[in-house]
Scaffold this motif. Structure first.
Motif, PDB file in Angstrom:
ATOM      1  N   GLY A  15       0.667  -1.086   0.266  1.00 55.00           N
ATOM      2  CA  GLY A  15      -0.006   0.058   0.001  1.00 55.00           C
ATOM      3  C   GLY A  15       1.124   1.370  -0.153  1.00 55.00           C
ATOM      4  N   SER A  16       2.096   1.123  -0.403  1.00 53.36           N
ATOM      5  CA  SER A  16       2.907   2.599  -0.554  1.00 53.36           C
ATOM      6  C   SER A  16       3.914   2.124  -1.546  1.00 53.36           C
ATOM      7  N   ALA A  17       3.806   2.909  -2.579  1.00 61.34           N
ATOM      8  CA  ALA A  17       4.511   2.784  -3.830  1.00 61.34           C
ATOM      9  C   ALA A  17       5.979   3.038  -3.522  1.00 61.34           C
ATOM     10  N   ALA A  18       6.030   4.274  -2.936  1.00 64.36           N
ATOM     11  CA  ALA A  18       7.338   4.727  -2.359  1.00 64.36           C
ATOM     12  C   ALA A  18       8.396   3.801  -1.804  1.00 64.36           C
ATOM     13  N   LEU A  19       7.550   3.194  -0.644  1.00 64.38           N
ATOM     14  CA  LEU A  19       8.341   2.242  -0.022  1.00 64.38           C
ATOM     15  C   LEU A  19       8.634   0.780  -0.801  1.00 64.38           C
ATOM     16  N   ASP A  20       7.758   0.576  -1.359  1.00 60.18           N
ATOM     17  CA  ASP A  20       8.088  -0.605  -2.368  1.00 60.18           C
ATOM     18  C   ASP A  20       9.265  -0.525  -3.224  1.00 60.18           C
TER      19      ASP A  20
END
Length: 266
Positions: free
Chosen positions: A182-187
């Motif tokens: 649910g977090s593209a930045a963290l992915d």
């Protein structure tokens, strides 16, 4: 570029501190659409980050998710996601971040992704590598899709029209697993530091990916478009990122699924 990085790190820490402070308070939730959530933390974090960027770089353009940015004729453009993972945040699920990226004349030059829960600060400057808490990071060395761990995400709006469930199914069958945090930045940051071997998603905004894309590239990975394989630019409609080793397999599978998918229910 290090002067820009220093300010971005300061701004990210300020935004992250606001997220943590607001997390224990009753959350004030509003909606940009039927299910697209905005919290008081999104707004307060963005205000603090944009104010800091304006104070240091008043002529720079700023594109911010909640609309607090500014346009200008400067070759420098900041991309600010003050709280990536808002739905997680609204439910108290500890997977969210601040994402700040900087372009110069269309080229990504600085990226910062800050996870305040874990106190993890991911940073990158073009040509200088990627770092986690000032320690250099690299993408993984996994070289086959079948032994990889990959990630994706789904849109909060128009979910019934999303094609990604087919992609999710196929990648689940052909890898060690698919995570949906649910977090593209963290992915993307997780691809950069080798936790994930690959990531794909549709419909992300420029502020979701600007920092993370630079992190992956500076950590030795690849960030591209699905069909053409051309280098990805923030705001384009699809993105695939990987450690580079599994990229041909990912690109091939994405193309195969895309050529056979016209109806998300099939």
């Amino acid at each position: 570029m290090n002067a820009y990085l220093d300010v971005a790190v300061e701004a990210a820490r300020e935004g992250g501190a606001i997220q943590l402070a607001e997390l224990d308070r009753p959350r004030q939730i509003s909606y940009k659409g039927d299910v697209d959530i905005v919290t008081q933390a999104d707004k307060a974090s963005e205000k603090a980050i944009v104010t800091r960027l304006r104070d240091h770089f008043p002529k720079h353009a700023i594109v911010a998710e909640e609309g607090g940015g500014q346009e200008s004729g400067s070759p420098f453009r900041w991309y600010v996601d003050p709280l990536d993972g808002t739905t997680n945040y609204a439910h108290g699920y500890p997977c969210f971040a601040v994402s700040i990226g900087l372009e110069e004349a269309g080229e990504l030059v600085v990226g910062v992704v800050y996870n305040p829960i874990a106190e993890e600060m991911f940073t990158a400057v073009r040509g200088e590598g990627a770092f986690l808490n000032q320690k250099r990071i690299h993408v993984s060395t996994i070289d086959t899709l079948s032994t990889s761990l990959v990630a994706t995400g789904f849109p909060t709006n128009q979910r019934e029209q999303s094609l990604n469930i087919r992609y999710y199914w196929e990648f689940t069958l052909r890898t060690h697993g698919v995570r949906r945090d649910g977090s593209a930045a963290l992915d993307l940051a997780s691809v950069a530091c080798g936790r994930f071997d690959g990531f794909w998603e549709f419909g992300l905004k420029s502020w979701d990916t600007a920092a993370g894309a630079l992190l992956v590239r500076e950590a030795g990975g690849t960030v591209a478009r699905f069909a053409s394989g051309a280098p990805y630019r923030p705001g384009e409609p699809d993105v695939v990122a990987s450690n580079g080793r599994i990229h041909p397999e990912m690109q091939k599978l994405l193309a195969e699924i895309g050529s056979s998918t016209s109806d998300p229910t099939k």
